[in-house]
Design an enzyme around this catalytic site. Structure first.
Site, PDB file in Angstrom:
ATOM      1  N   ASP A 181      42.552  38.969  39.544  1.00 23.50           N
ATOM      2  CA  ASP A 181      42.652  40.365  40.010  1.00 23.50           C
ATOM      3  C   ASP A 181      41.567  40.731  41.021  1.00 23.50           C
ATOM      4  O   ASP A 181      41.829  41.461  41.979  1.00 23.50           O
ATOM      5  CB  ASP A 181      42.528  41.325  38.819  1.00 23.50           C
ATOM      6  CG  ASP A 181      43.732  41.257  37.906  1.00 23.50           C
ATOM      7  OD1 ASP A 181      44.753  40.679  38.319  1.00 23.50           O
ATOM      8  OD2 ASP A 181      43.639  41.768  36.773  1.00 23.50           O
TER       9      ASP A 181
HETATM   10  P1  NAP Z   1      41.620  37.850  35.599  1.00 26.33           P
HETATM   11  O1  NAP Z   1      42.274  38.727  36.590  1.00 26.33           O
HETATM   12  O2  NAP Z   1      41.761  38.189  34.164  1.00 26.33           O
HETATM   13  O3  NAP Z   1      42.157  36.347  35.854  1.00 26.33           O
HETATM   14  C1  NAP Z   1      41.662  35.279  35.141  1.00 26.33           C
HETATM   15  C2  NAP Z   1      42.385  34.027  35.615  1.00 26.33           C
HETATM   16  O4  NAP Z   1      41.685  32.923  35.043  1.00 26.33           O
HETATM   17  C3  NAP Z   1      43.826  33.932  35.153  1.00 26.33           C
HETATM   18  O5  NAP Z   1      44.698  34.130  36.225  1.00 26.33           O
HETATM   19  C4  NAP Z   1      43.952  32.536  34.529  1.00 26.33           C
HETATM   20  O6  NAP Z   1      45.019  31.843  35.164  1.00 26.33           O
HETATM   21  C5  NAP Z   1      42.606  31.879  34.857  1.00 26.33           C
HETATM   22  N1  NAP Z   1      42.106  31.071  33.737  1.00 26.33           N
HETATM   23  C6  NAP Z   1      42.100  31.360  32.437  1.00 26.33           C
HETATM   24  N2  NAP Z   1      41.573  30.378  31.729  1.00 26.33           N
HETATM   25  C7  NAP Z   1      41.211  29.421  32.609  1.00 26.33           C
HETATM   26  C8  NAP Z   1      40.594  28.144  32.481  1.00 26.33           C
HETATM   27  N3  NAP Z   1      40.248  27.630  31.295  1.00 26.33           N
HETATM   28  N4  NAP Z   1      40.369  27.428  33.607  1.00 26.33           N
HETATM   29  C9  NAP Z   1      40.728  27.917  34.813  1.00 26.33           C
HETATM   30  N5  NAP Z   1      41.309  29.119  34.991  1.00 26.33           N
HETATM   31  C10 NAP Z   1      41.550  29.862  33.897  1.00 26.33           C
HETATM   32  O7  NAP Z   1      40.068  37.713  35.861  1.00 26.33           O
HETATM   33  P2  NAP Z   1      39.139  38.432  36.942  1.00 26.33           P
HETATM   34  O8  NAP Z   1      39.599  38.125  38.323  1.00 26.33           O
HETATM   35  O9  NAP Z   1      37.755  38.094  36.536  1.00 26.33           O
HETATM   36  O10 NAP Z   1      39.407  39.981  36.745  1.00 26.33           O
HETATM   37  C11 NAP Z   1      38.913  40.696  35.635  1.00 26.33           C
HETATM   38  C12 NAP Z   1      39.948  41.706  35.217  1.00 26.33           C
HETATM   39  O11 NAP Z   1      39.521  42.291  33.974  1.00 26.33           O
HETATM   40  C13 NAP Z   1      40.083  42.828  36.239  1.00 26.33           C
HETATM   41  O12 NAP Z   1      41.424  43.229  36.338  1.00 26.33           O
HETATM   42  C14 NAP Z   1      39.249  43.942  35.627  1.00 26.33           C
HETATM   43  O13 NAP Z   1      39.680  45.223  36.030  1.00 26.33           O
HETATM   44  C15 NAP Z   1      39.504  43.713  34.146  1.00 26.33           C
HETATM   45  N6  NAP Z   1      38.448  44.328  33.338  1.00 26.33           N
HETATM   46  C16 NAP Z   1      37.185  43.877  33.440  1.00 26.33           C
HETATM   47  C17 NAP Z   1      36.174  44.523  32.746  1.00 26.33           C
HETATM   48  C18 NAP Z   1      34.740  44.113  32.866  1.00 26.33           C
HETATM   49  O14 NAP Z   1      33.881  44.828  32.361  1.00 26.33           O
HETATM   50  N7  NAP Z   1      34.435  42.988  33.480  1.00 26.33           N
HETATM   51  C19 NAP Z   1      36.478  45.602  31.940  1.00 26.33           C
HETATM   52  C20 NAP Z   1      37.811  46.019  31.837  1.00 26.33           C
HETATM   53  C21 NAP Z   1      38.780  45.364  32.556  1.00 26.33           C
HETATM   54  P3  NAP Z   1      45.734  30.620  34.406  1.00 26.33           P
HETATM   55  O15 NAP Z   1      46.250  31.180  33.119  1.00 26.33           O
HETATM   56  O16 NAP Z   1      46.811  30.176  35.338  1.00 26.33           O
HETATM   57  O17 NAP Z   1      44.698  29.577  34.190  1.00 26.33           O
END
Ligand code: NAP
Length: 477
Positions: free
Chosen positions: A402
């Site tokens: 994301d």
């Molecule tokens: P993300 O959008 O959740 O994407 C994570 C990606 O990691 C997935 O597409 C997954 O694809 C891949 N993945 C999972 N396990 C893996 C592994 N073992 N090896 C390689 N790839 C792996 O992560 P992000 O880009 O960090 O975004 C964070 C999201 O969380 C945002 O939408 C944000 O708004 C939300 N959020 C964050 C917080 C905060 O405090 N940080 C709080 C609330 C919401 P595959 O399944 O294909 O591997």
């Protein structure tokens, strides 16, 4: 100097240590010392409180401290970094429960003594004391059950999907009205039986409200909710501080309350969503897949092998690494650090681009990279790296989705439209490490993976990184 002055002086010292500690937590380099300083403040506050209060029996205090210390040490060693949000949720919940019990115990004391004897022995007046008991029980109660529900969602004990049904907001509104009515009765009535009825009403309904409040919020939004519940646990502690007239509890509760709210707002801003949207929109209830909105990209996923990824990286001079939740899942931070070191030895300049909400909790990436001893100077914030992105030879996206999704900037139909992203797509080549076609937290497709300059390095991030590192090592000798 009399005992009271000494005690209040110690409380002021403890409060100053809390504030300094909080300030130091804001920077990675000083965070560890900040934590220690706050812990020292808490130790002073605890010791002074134990000496100040007429503790009836130290045996139970020692038993409680020993059991708590053992549980704390075991949790600190056993709980994985990826499970930290669950852990914080539980701790918030217990904080709320503690405040509820303080309020309940004080109500029990008033009921046993009667107001005349209570007021003769303790300070306060009936309306004020009953009001702060109401607040400690209400906020503590809803924090307790809300945090338990948040924990259950994050630990996948229950579905992370928002539970939404018709009339939900009306039911929650009614619950709030009944709680306020129970509180008013308990505060204003003089007949002990009626006060008991009011107290029981608001106690039970507060516990129900915590549950129903968290119910419509999706599992992915739990970090924001947990930060908000953390803030509430602080406010409950503050109310409990007024109940037992303990100044340091009032100060500490206020600090937790305000910092929790600030953190929730920071997270919401980084997601370009309002707090109300997080709490009441039921984000994630439907499978929100954005397909072909404004600026949709047609294309195909182009896999790359670790050997070819190595060849691209070996020629690169400017490299940016963009970690995300997947890096946390695979615990690949040490391999990431190793690759960064090898790239630098090969003459490349390496930076780590950190999105404020990458991962599942604030500072998630910073904590993991610090664990792998990545130098702080290599970490670059989103606003700093974005203008430099077109000059990057390679962007390595490690389990991020994301936070690098260009739909956030281009696709007005996308649920994440408006969320600031790291512009990985502007780098000359983008190498994306993920296991397959899994979506990110928001559940939507990512156009980045389809762009002509993107290559997919499939597999668990830790093992694919290890393969690339091995390629580097085999060439260098
Ligand atoms: P993300 O959008 O959740 O994407 C994570 C990606 O990691 C997935 O597409 C997954 O694809 C891949 N993945 C999972 N396990 C893996 C592994 N073992 N090896 C390689 N790839 C792996 O992560 P992000 O880009 O960090 O975004 C964070 C999201 O969380 C945002 O939408 C944000 O708004 C939300 N959020 C964050 C917080 C905060 O405090 N940080 C709080 C609330 C919401 P595959 O399944 O294909 O591997």
């Amino acid at each position: 100097m009399n005992a009271d002055t000494l005690i209040n002086f110690a409380y002021i010292v403890a409060s100053i240590l809390f504030i300094l500690g909080l300030k130091m937590l804001g920077r990675q380099a000083s965070a560890r010392r900040g934590n220690l300083l706050s812990a020292l403040g808490m130790l002073i506050a605890l010791v002074v409180t134990l000496l100040d209060r007429q503790v009836v029996n130290f045996t139970w205090i020692v038993i409680g401290l020993s059991v708590g210390a053992v549980i704390g040490v075991v949790c600190a060693r056993v709980v994985k970094m990826t499970s930290m949000p669950e852990m914080v949720a539980l701790l918030n919940g217990f904080g709320g429960l503690a405040s509820l019990l303080v309020g309940w115990a004080e109500y029990g004391k008033i009921r046993a003594y009667g107001w005349d004897r209570y007021l003769a022995e303790f300070t306060g007046n009936p309306v004020f004391t009953s009001t702060v008991i109401f607040l400690a029980v209400l906020i503590g109660g809803l924090t307790f059950t809300g945090s338990l529900y948040a924990f259950a969602k994050l630990a996948a004990w229950v579905s992370g999907k928002p539970v939404i049904f018709r009339g939900q907001h009306v039911i929650n509104g009614l619950l709030v009205l009944l709680i306020l009515a129970g509180g008013a009765v308990a505060i204003l009535a003089s007949d002990p039986a009626i006060v008991l009825a009011g107290f029981t009403t608001y106690l039970v309904l507060s516990l129900v409200l915590g549950w129903t409040f968290v119910m419509p919020i999706g599992g992915g939004d739990m970090p924001v909710v947990i930060s908000l519940l953390n803030s509430l646990s602080g406010l409950a502690a503050c109310a409990a501080g007024f109940v037992i007239s303990n100044n340091v509890l009032i100060v500490a509760g206020c600090l937790v309350g305000t910092s929790g709210v600030i953190l929730s707002i920071i997270m919401c801003k980084a997601m370009n969503r309002s707090l109300l949207n997080v709490l009441f929109s039921g984000f994630g209830a439907s499978a929100a897949v954005s397909e072909g909105g404004d600026g949709a990209v047609q294309g195909e996923l182009k896999p790359i092998s670790p050997e070819d990824a190595f060849a691209v990286l070996e020629a690169a001079r400017q490299v940016v690494i963009i970690p995300g939740y997947g890096m946390a899942v695979s615990q690949a931070q040490h391999q990431v650090r190793e690759l960064a070191d090898l790239l630098e030895q090969n003459g490349a300049e390496v930076r780590f681009a950190i999105h404020p909400v990458a991962g599942r909790m604030p500072g998630h990436m910073n904590v993991l990279l610090a664990e792998a001893s990545v130098p702080y100077e290599q970490l670059v914030e989103m606003d700093t790296i974005n203008p430099m992105m077109p000059t990057m030879d390679v962007a390595i996206v490690i389990g991020a989705n994301d936070v690098v999704n260009p739909a956030a900037a281009r696709d007005k139909a996308s649920p994440i439209y408006g969320m600031p992203i790291i512009n990985a797509h502007e780098a000359r080549t983008v190498i994306c490490l993920k296991r397959g076609k899994g979506a990110g937290f928001s559940g939507i497709e990512n156009q980045l993976f389809l762009l002509p300059n993107s290559r997919m390095l499939y597999g668990d991030a830790k093992s694919t990184l290890q393969s690339v590192v091995s390629e580097f090592k085999s060439i260098s000798g």
